[in-house]
Design a protein around this motif. Structure first.
Motif, short mmCIF file in Angstrom:
data_model
loop_
_atom_site.label_atom_id
_atom_site.label_comp_id
_atom_site.label_asym_id
_atom_site.label_seq_id
_atom_site.Cartn_x
_atom_site.Cartn_y
_atom_site.Cartn_z
N ASN A 111 0.83 -1.21 0.00
CA ASN A 111 0.00 0.00 0.00
C ASN A 111 0.86 1.26 0.00
N ALA A 112 2.00 1.19 0.71
CA ALA A 112 2.93 2.32 0.72
C ALA A 112 3.62 2.46 -0.63
N LEU A 113 4.01 1.34 -1.20
CA LEU A 113 4.70 1.37 -2.50
C LEU A 113 3.80 1.86 -3.62
N LYS A 114 2.54 1.55 -3.52
CA LYS A 114 1.59 1.94 -4.57
C LYS A 114 1.61 3.45 -4.79
N GLN A 115 1.77 4.19 -3.71
CA GLN A 115 1.77 5.65 -3.80
C GLN A 115 3.16 6.22 -4.02
N SER A 116 4.18 5.55 -3.47
CA SER A 116 5.51 6.19 -3.40
C SER A 116 6.54 5.66 -4.37
N ALA A 117 6.33 4.50 -4.95
CA ALA A 117 7.41 3.90 -5.76
C ALA A 117 6.93 3.34 -7.09
N PRO A 118 6.23 4.13 -7.89
CA PRO A 118 5.80 3.62 -9.21
C PRO A 118 6.99 3.35 -10.13
N GLN A 119 8.16 3.93 -9.79
CA GLN A 119 9.35 3.76 -10.62
C GLN A 119 10.10 2.46 -10.32
N LEU A 120 9.63 1.67 -9.35
CA LEU A 120 10.35 0.46 -8.94
C LEU A 120 10.55 -0.50 -10.12
N GLU A 121 11.77 -1.03 -10.25
CA GLU A 121 12.10 -1.95 -11.35
C GLU A 121 12.24 -3.39 -10.87
N VAL A 122 12.63 -3.58 -9.62
CA VAL A 122 12.79 -4.93 -9.06
C VAL A 122 12.07 -5.00 -7.72
N LEU A 123 11.19 -6.00 -7.58
CA LEU A 123 10.49 -6.23 -6.32
C LEU A 123 10.53 -7.71 -6.00
N GLU A 124 11.08 -8.07 -4.84
CA GLU A 124 11.14 -9.46 -4.39
C GLU A 124 10.40 -9.60 -3.06
#
Length: 517
Positions: free
Chosen positions: A377-390
């Motif tokens: 939920n935090a990433l949805k708003q703050s990290a749309p630029q994320l390229e790698v998520l594990e």
């Protein structure tokens, strides 16, 4: 066991893997070229190769490894080619490392030509880590380090790893290092006392520490030395004199609570630190508090790794809160700890403060649904630029799937997603797959292995990636997929419009080796 149950035994998704197409071989050459010529921890250790040199090496490596693997395949023509692919990947990895260890064609200084104006200094690297791991004596140390004694040399980077120094060899090395310490900027003394008795190893560390005291290093690697607190304090003079460190590696060093405290006390300034790596230590909750203190004092940190360090909930909360000061962080790796839900929630409050985050590794943290949902939920708003998520191994099930799916929809820059070893089942798999189906043009790797889903989930994941232009790897191994389901997956992938070669879709080792990415 009835026939219905037999239809849903865990199976491996398999296809004909050999030989690769010509375009696949060309793609591998391009990826090797890029990795060999891109600055990384390896280039810092061995020297950065030029693009022309790397391309020639990449072509040579691929041709030799293909020929070897193809010969291997011909001896078992009825196989699926998996052993040939394994050999191809293994030999490719081995030869790439050999090229890296040799460094650029010119790694030592050549005889200076006569010129009217003086030549500028050349940034060179002295690396004695190649060859067999072994003890070295004083005479050999003198010979190996002799380039540093030549008048006018301009070595700035040294790697003394993979050789075990005794006291006599250390005294020789110390004298030489002291004479050039003012020109050094990068020092790798990882794994340089292997097999020595503790007292001797500590004496060696003190000798090197004294010799390098006062040097203005930007990069220091003291990993793989089983330091503990005594080892950290043996490096006191070196550590206390460092004001300009940008990269510090203390991995696999037995960093306990006392050792972490010593390290935090001894380094006077971490304000310039951009890379801090603590992988594979015994830090625990108590030690994590001291690591957190270092992190708080490192506002320019871009890459932080504290994986496999036995940190539990309290330490995870402390570390998560400390990371809030690192607003330039691009890569965060906290894998394989015992954070639990509370630390996951604490981390979720910090993530919005990290707007530059590109890679996030949170596998095996016991986050469960509650911790995972807070984070996504935090990433949805703050990290749309994320390229790698594990997020592998976090006991995530279908209840968390809607929140995770919403987050993934927002992450249109995603290149690699790992959700392995969770409990999504078909219900969760369908939701996650649907969120990836539209957009995500840059997605290249998806690992949803060991998630208890069956034919429906497998089919949905195949549809989600079949039309992505650069997609290369789908891992659905270890699930409950019938033979009919496997055939459907193959048909869906074959019918897709993605440009990637089909051989790459499911075979991990066919892509460039992970440790060189």
């Amino acid at each position: 066991m009835d026939s219905a149950a037999q239809d849903f035994q865990p199976r491996t998704f398999s296809i004909k893997l050999w030989p690769p197409s010509e375009s696949t071989r060309l793609m591998l050459v391009e990826r090797m070229t890029k990795n060999l010529s891109t600055e990384s921890i390896f280039s810092r250790k061995y020297g950065l190769l030029g693009e022309e040199e790397t391309h020639a090496n990449a072509k040579r490596i691929e041709q030799l490894c293909f020929a070897s693997a193809d010969e291997h395949f011909k001896k078992e023509p009825d196989g699926d080619g998996s052993s040939a692919v394994q050999l191809y990947a293994k030999e490719t990895s081995k030869m790439m490392l050999e090229v890296l260890k040799k460094g650029p064609r010119v790694t030592a200084e050549s005889e200076a030509p006569v010129a009217d104006t003086p030549l500028g200094p050349v940034d060179t690297v002295l690396d004695i880590s190649g060859g067999k791991r072994a003890f070295i004596e004083a005479d050999e140390a003198k010979e190996l380090l002799s380039p540093l004694t030549k008048p006018g040399n301009s070595y700035k980077r040294i790697c003394l790893s993979n050789r075990s120094f005794g006291v006599d060899a250390a005294n020789v090395a110390g004298s030489i290092l002291e004479s050039v310490k003012n020109q050094l900027t990068e020092v790798d003394i990882s794994d340089f006392v292997a097999g020595r008795p503790e007292d001797e190893a500590l004496d060696v560390m003190r000798i090197f520490s004294k010799a390098l005291e006062g040097s203005a290093l930007r990069y220091l690697n003291i990993s793989d030395n089983a330091l503990g607190e005594k080892g950290v304090r043996a490096f006191s003079e070196l550590l206390k004199s460092q004001e300009n460190l940008e990269e510090l590696y203390v991995m696999n060093d037995g960093i306990s609570e006392d050792a972490a405290k010593a390290l935090s006390e001894l380094i006077p300034s971490t304000e310039k630190l951009k890379v801090l790596h603590f992988h594979n230590n015994m830090t625990g909750d108590e030690g994590a508090v001291y690591v957190a203190e270092m992190v708080k004092r490192s506002p320019n940190l871009e890459s932080f790794r504290c994986s496999a360090t036995r940190i539990g909930s309290d330490g995870g909360v402390a570390l998560s809160e400390a990371l809030g000061t690192c607003t330039h962080l691009k890569k965060l790796d906290l894998r394989d700890n015992l954070f639990g839900v509370d630390a996951g929630i604490a981390l979720s409050k910090t993530l919005p403060k990290l707007p530059d985050l590109v890679e996030l590794y949170l596998s095996d943290l016991n986050l469960e649904n509650k911790g995972t949902v807070a984070i996504v939920n935090a990433l949805k708003q703050s990290a749309p630029q994320l390229e790698v998520l594990e997020l592998a191994g976090n006991e995530i099930n279908a209840e968390a799937a809607p929140a995770l799916a919403e987050c993934l929809v927002a992450m249109q820059s995603l290149k690699k997603l790992t959700l392995a070893e969770n409990e999504l089942k078909d219900a969760g798999a369908v939701i996650i797959a649907k969120s990836l189906e539209d957009g995500h043009a840059d997605l290249k790797e998806l690992d949803v292995s060991t998630n208890m889903f069956q034919r429906a989930g497998a089919r949905c994941f195949a549809r989600a990636v079949a039309n992505k232009p650069g997609f290369v790897q789908l891992n659905i191994n270890g699930n409950f997929i019938s033979d009919e389901g496997i055939d459907e997956v193959k048909d869906i992938l074959k019918a897709g419009s993605g440009e990637a070669d089909f051989e790459l879709i499911s075979w991990t080792l066919f892509s460039t080796p992970t440790y060189l990415l």
